[in-house]
Design a protein around this motif. Sequence first.
Motif, PDB file in Angstrom:
ATOM      1  N   CYS A   1     -37.857  11.630   0.954  1.00  0.00           N
ATOM      2  CA  CYS A   1     -36.837  12.669   0.780  1.00  0.00           C
ATOM      3  C   CYS A   1     -36.517  12.931  -0.693  1.00  0.00           C
ATOM      4  O   CYS A   1     -35.829  13.887  -1.006  1.00  0.00           O
TER       5      CYS A   1
ATOM      6  N   CYS B   1     -36.207   5.288   0.815  1.00  0.00           N
ATOM      7  CA  CYS B   1     -34.811   4.863   0.795  1.00  0.00           C
ATOM      8  C   CYS B   1     -34.442   4.269   2.157  1.00  0.00           C
ATOM      9  O   CYS B   1     -35.214   4.353   3.105  1.00  0.00           O
TER      10      CYS B   1
ATOM     11  N   CYS C   1     -34.698   6.792   5.097  1.00  0.00           N
ATOM     12  CA  CYS C   1     -36.037   7.138   5.566  1.00  0.00           C
ATOM     13  C   CYS C   1     -36.765   5.932   6.145  1.00  0.00           C
ATOM     14  O   CYS C   1     -37.714   6.090   6.919  1.00  0.00           O
TER      15      CYS C   1
ATOM     16  N   CYS D   1     -37.109   8.089  -3.584  1.00  0.00           N
ATOM     17  CA  CYS D   1     -37.690   7.928  -2.251  1.00  0.00           C
ATOM     18  C   CYS D   1     -38.899   8.862  -2.131  1.00  0.00           C
ATOM     19  O   CYS D   1     -38.825  10.038  -2.478  1.00  0.00           O
TER      20      CYS D   1
HETATM   21 ZN   LIG Z   1     -35.469   8.969   1.696  1.00  0.00          ZN
END
Ligand SMILES: [Zn+2]
Length: 154
Positions: free
Chosen positions: A6, A25, A28, A3
């Motif tokens: 994050c 992801c 997020c 991701c």
């Molecule tokens: Zn993420």
Amino acid sequence: MQCEMCGKESSLVQANVEGAVMSVCSECARFGAVLETPQRIIAAKEKVKRMQEKPEEEEEVILVKKNYASLIKHAREKREIKHEDLGKALAEKVSLLQAIEAGNKEPNFDLAKKLERFFDIHLLETVKLENKHHSNESVGGMTIADIMKKKLKK
Ligand SMILES: [Zn+2]
């Protein structure tokens, strides 16, 4: 895939986060607007089309009949063919044919077909299964339900 927000290893979606398109992801993705890739849209449309065409989707499987052992044994005895000769004729191991006739081993699809042809018997049957997994099928790692939820959240 990592991701971009994050850094978590996850299956990613393309999302527009404050003007920048990022691979993020599912966690997020909430912070941005999910962009659906063309493949994802096509896959989803295809699925909806399939479900509309066949609302009660049935899956068919071909199974070896449960009484395969006696069917084969009777056919072989009727023709007075020895296991050894059957093995040669079908190019299969005699021990395998014996195990099948004893009911200890189910013939695989190819062998069942061979035996059907050789003895002119029916060993395979088509069984219909009801498909109850419509809502859980995934599209690119996400279920359609997930995609819908994301759309509602923005
Ligand atoms: Zn993420």
